[in-house]
Design an enzyme around this catalytic site. Structure first.
Site, short mmCIF file in Angstrom:
data_model
loop_
_atom_site.label_atom_id
_atom_site.label_comp_id
_atom_site.label_asym_id
_atom_site.label_seq_id
_atom_site.Cartn_x
_atom_site.Cartn_y
_atom_site.Cartn_z
N MET A 3 0.77 -1.19 0.00
CA MET A 3 0.00 0.00 0.00
C MET A 3 0.82 1.27 0.00
SD MET A 3 0.64 0.53 3.42
CE MET A 3 0.62 -1.16 3.79
N PRO A 4 2.12 1.21 -0.01
CA PRO A 4 2.86 2.48 -0.09
C PRO A 4 2.62 3.19 -1.42
CG PRO A 4 4.30 0.72 0.64
CD PRO A 4 3.02 0.08 0.18
N PHE A 5 2.63 4.50 -1.36
CA PHE A 5 2.64 5.33 -2.56
C PHE A 5 3.96 6.07 -2.54
CE2 PHE A 5 1.52 9.49 -4.60
CZ PHE A 5 1.56 9.01 -5.89
N THR A 26 4.45 7.43 1.18
CA THR A 26 3.26 7.54 2.00
C THR A 26 2.84 6.11 2.35
OG1 THR A 26 2.61 9.57 0.86
CG2 THR A 26 0.91 8.42 2.13
#
Length: 127
Positions: free
Chosen positions: A1-3, A72
């Site tokens: 899920m990191p951006f 993020t």
């Protein structure tokens, strides 16, 4: 899920940009237990008129090849995991594409899990 956002000086090859992305992803998989196919990254290139930094900060000498990385992520990791991630990213990028460890600048932004939607207007991680 990191951006992940990666900012570099303009003029690097497609292979260089791919190596940055691949190295960061390997580090995320190894230290944050991110699934291998969980990749959401963008690389932005900036000319000398839109990429600013001090060559020396906190005793660290940066070159023109500075790589700015902002991740993020959900606020679920320990301080030890974060430190391991920073080390691993620097090591991975030093290996390929050959970025000096001094030129790896990382900023981690943590958000609550309900602050993600991966599509369809649904907060997949909201409880």
């Amino acid at each position: 899920m990191p951006f992940t956002r990666i900012a570099i000086r303009a003029g690097q090859s497609a292979a260089y940009k791919a190596a940055l992305s691949e190295g960061i992803q390997r580090a995320l998989v190894a230290t944050f237990n991110v699934p291998e196919d969980d990749i959401f990254m963008v690389v932005s290139e900036h000319d000398e008129n839109s990429f600013f930094f001090k060559p020396s900060y906190l005793g660290i000498e940066h070159s023109e090849n500075l790589v700015l990385i902002q991740l993020t992520v959900s606020n679920t990791r320990t301080v030890e995991q974060k430190k391991a991630l920073y080390r691993r990213i620097a090591d991975e990028l030093a290996e390929s594409p050959g970025v000096r460890k001094e030129d790896v600048f990382i900023n981690l932004v943590e958000v609550q899990t309900e602050n993600w939607s991966f599509g369809n207007g649904i907060a997949q991680y909201a409880t």
